[in-house]
Motif scaffolding. Structure first.
Motif, short mmCIF file in Angstrom:
data_model
loop_
_atom_site.label_atom_id
_atom_site.label_comp_id
_atom_site.label_asym_id
_atom_site.label_seq_id
_atom_site.Cartn_x
_atom_site.Cartn_y
_atom_site.Cartn_z
N UNK A 77 8.40 -4.92 6.56
CA UNK A 77 9.35 -3.81 6.40
C UNK A 77 9.66 -3.62 4.91
N UNK A 78 9.31 -2.47 4.32
CA UNK A 78 9.50 -2.25 2.88
C UNK A 78 10.98 -2.13 2.53
N UNK A 80 17.48 -3.78 -8.04
CA UNK A 80 16.85 -4.68 -9.02
C UNK A 80 15.43 -5.07 -8.62
N UNK A 81 15.01 -4.70 -7.39
CA UNK A 81 13.68 -5.07 -6.94
C UNK A 81 13.26 -4.17 -5.78
N UNK A 82 11.97 -3.82 -5.75
CA UNK A 82 11.39 -3.10 -4.62
C UNK A 82 10.20 -3.88 -4.11
N UNK A 83 10.00 -3.86 -2.78
CA UNK A 83 8.85 -4.57 -2.20
C UNK A 83 8.24 -3.73 -1.08
N UNK A 84 6.92 -3.75 -0.99
CA UNK A 84 6.23 -3.14 0.14
C UNK A 84 5.67 -1.76 -0.17
N UNK A 85 4.94 -1.24 0.79
CA UNK A 85 4.39 0.11 0.70
C UNK A 85 5.24 1.04 1.55
N UNK A 144 15.68 -14.39 2.98
CA UNK A 144 15.78 -13.08 3.64
C UNK A 144 14.58 -12.21 3.29
N UNK A 145 14.18 -12.24 2.01
CA UNK A 145 13.02 -11.46 1.60
C UNK A 145 11.76 -11.92 2.33
N UNK A 203 6.70 1.77 -7.73
CA UNK A 203 6.61 1.38 -6.33
C UNK A 203 5.37 2.02 -5.70
N UNK A 204 4.85 1.36 -4.67
CA UNK A 204 3.70 1.88 -3.94
C UNK A 204 4.19 2.64 -2.72
N UNK A 205 3.67 3.85 -2.52
CA UNK A 205 4.09 4.62 -1.36
C UNK A 205 2.92 5.42 -0.79
#
Length: 457
Positions: free
Chosen positions: A336-337, A124-129, A327-328, A149-151
């Motif tokens: 940490x992505x 339901x959610x992505x965070x980070x590179x 936690x997030x 998402x950023x990668x």
């Protein structure tokens, strides 16, 4: 939804059956409980009738004399014998019925995805590179399921944490540990021990700043208690028992914190009660025979910082959101992505009505791996542990709701750091947020962990 399971059994057993269907569990347990409850109520009526008759006879005895008195005393004795037998039968049926009710899992919350296993979990959610090795790009895109998402594509293949641990950094030894203790044990040395301690200090520092009370709990619990906190029949192969003693080693600080108010009442105006526990965690991992045998991702012992809340029933979903937010924040500060996953009904533990997992991207494995589990257990644990709230203003009692979430599990988080923060030359950068917890110790690493030329042992 309220646990109030006996009331549900009598008024809406179909809801209990539907809940078992959602969890892909045989519904015949509910039918058995209905049958026992019907029998219990029938015998209860007989018991109450016998008690009334006995009371009437006792009253008559006090007013009678001679042969009539002797006759009534004899009748009273016979009646008392029958009553005692019926009361014993009543207790046995009640115990059998309640054992079944206690074995039933929590009611699945409305927005939990329905499915038999982890394949039905929904990100339901992505965070980070995300750092993605070029050959793993298609797999990464498939796992992110079209999310925006950023990668960053890298042209060198990161080494797995197990290889980093033993062959590059030379700061761990699982081979010797398995020789003297068995598989899934480990030695860590120097910089990785400091890193373990820094993670724990960072997590409890952050959580106490959020207003959580720091607690060092018992590392063992009695059988009656552990069985109230978890579904022991399901977890008996995961929990270590002390031989010849009624004691179990804890698998997480959640369990002894949950039991802090075992068979007690809490004034409602004192809720919520928020705790952060630090403890070792002991787990058999019996169901993970061929999973993660190398390294320190899935092990029998590790250190863990755990969040826990006793909540008023009406506020528990608000606090569920708070726990996963904490936690997030911790993993965002660690850099940490990750993704947040809504766990499917068939993959939920018995305690939870709903669970979020926080899974960090592991570039060497090209997989998301679980670092945090965050559950709202509603009143499932409280019902079994008899933890009630008392609302004196409104003359009301009820069961509290209990919620738990990992803050940091040390060894798993170390694996994520080793894979996400390694350079091509094998050097591992230490997340900046951890450095202030290391700088006061002369022998601790400061900015980087460097490969050793020779093994420590």
């Amino acid at each position: 939804m309220s646990w109030s399971i006996l009331e549900l059994l009598r008024k809406n057993p179909e809801e209990l059956k539907n809940n078992l269907k959602k969890r892909f569990i045989d519904v015949s347990l509910v039918d058995k409980a209905i049958e026992l409850d019907k029998k219990w109520r029938q015998i209860l009526q007989e018991v109450e009738k016998l008690r009334h008759q006995h009371n009437v006879l006792s009253s008559q005895i006090s007013k009678s004399t001679g042969e009539e008195r002797k006759k009534k005393i004899e009748e009273s004795k016979q009646l008392l014998t029958i009553l005692e037998e019926k009361e014993k039968e009543l207790d046995e049926i009640e115990k059998e019925r309640d054992e079944i009710l206690s074995s039933l899992p929590n009611l699945v919350y409305d927005d939990v995805p329905i499915g038999p296993n982890e394949n039905y979990n929904i990100p339901i959610k992505f965070w980070g590179k995300f750092k993605v090795y070029r050959d793993d790009l298609n797999s990464f895109l498939e796992q992110t399921k079209g999310a925006n998402v950023e990668y960053e594509i890298i042209n060198w293949k990161p080494k797995g944490h197990a290889e980093m641990l033993e062959d590059v950094l030379h700061l761990g030894n699982t081979l010797k540990a398995s020789e003297i203790a068995g598989s899934r044990f480990y030695y860590l040395f120097n910089d990785l021990v400091w890193l373990d301690l820094a993670l724990l200090l960072f997590a409890i520092d952050y959580m106490t700043q959020q207003g959580y009370t720091l607690v060092l709990p018992p590392y063992m619990l009695r059988g009656e208690v552990i069985q109230s906190v978890i579904d022991l029949d399901t977890f008996k192969d995961a929990i270590y028992k002390i031989e010849n003693e009624d004691l179990y080693l804890i698998a997480t600080a959640e369990h002894p914190i949950a039991a802090m108010f075992f068979k007690e009442e809490i004034e409602k105006d004192k809720l919520p009660l928020k705790f952060v526990g630090i403890s070792p965690a002991f787990r058999k991992e019996a169901g993970a025979a061929n999973k993660d045998l190398k390294g320190i991702f899935r092990v029998h012992q590790f250190h863990k910082v755990e969040q826990f809340i006793f909540s008023p029933p009406e506020d528990s979903w608000k606090y569920h959101a708070e726990l996963i937010s904490n936690a997030e924040s911790i993993f965002q500060q660690l850099g940490l992505p990750y993704r947040i996953v809504n766990i499917a009904s068939g993959d939920l533990g018995a305690c939870a009505a709903k669970k979020f997992d926080l899974e960090v991207w592991m570039p060497a494995q090209a997989k998301f791996r679980e670092m945090v589990s965050c559950s709202n257990c509603t009143d499932w644990q409280a019902f079994r542990m008899k933890i009630r709230f008392v609302d004196r203003k409104n003359n009301k009692k009820g069961y509290v709701h209990t919620l738990n979430s990992t803050a940091v599990a040390s060894t798993r988080t170390i694996t994520a750091i080793l894979e996400n923060y390694q350079r091509e030359d094998g050097v591992v950068e230490i997340p900046k947020v951890l450095r202030r917890y290391l700088e006061v110790f002369p022998k601790a690493p400061k900015d980087y962990i460097y490969p050793l030329k020779n093994k420590i042992i």
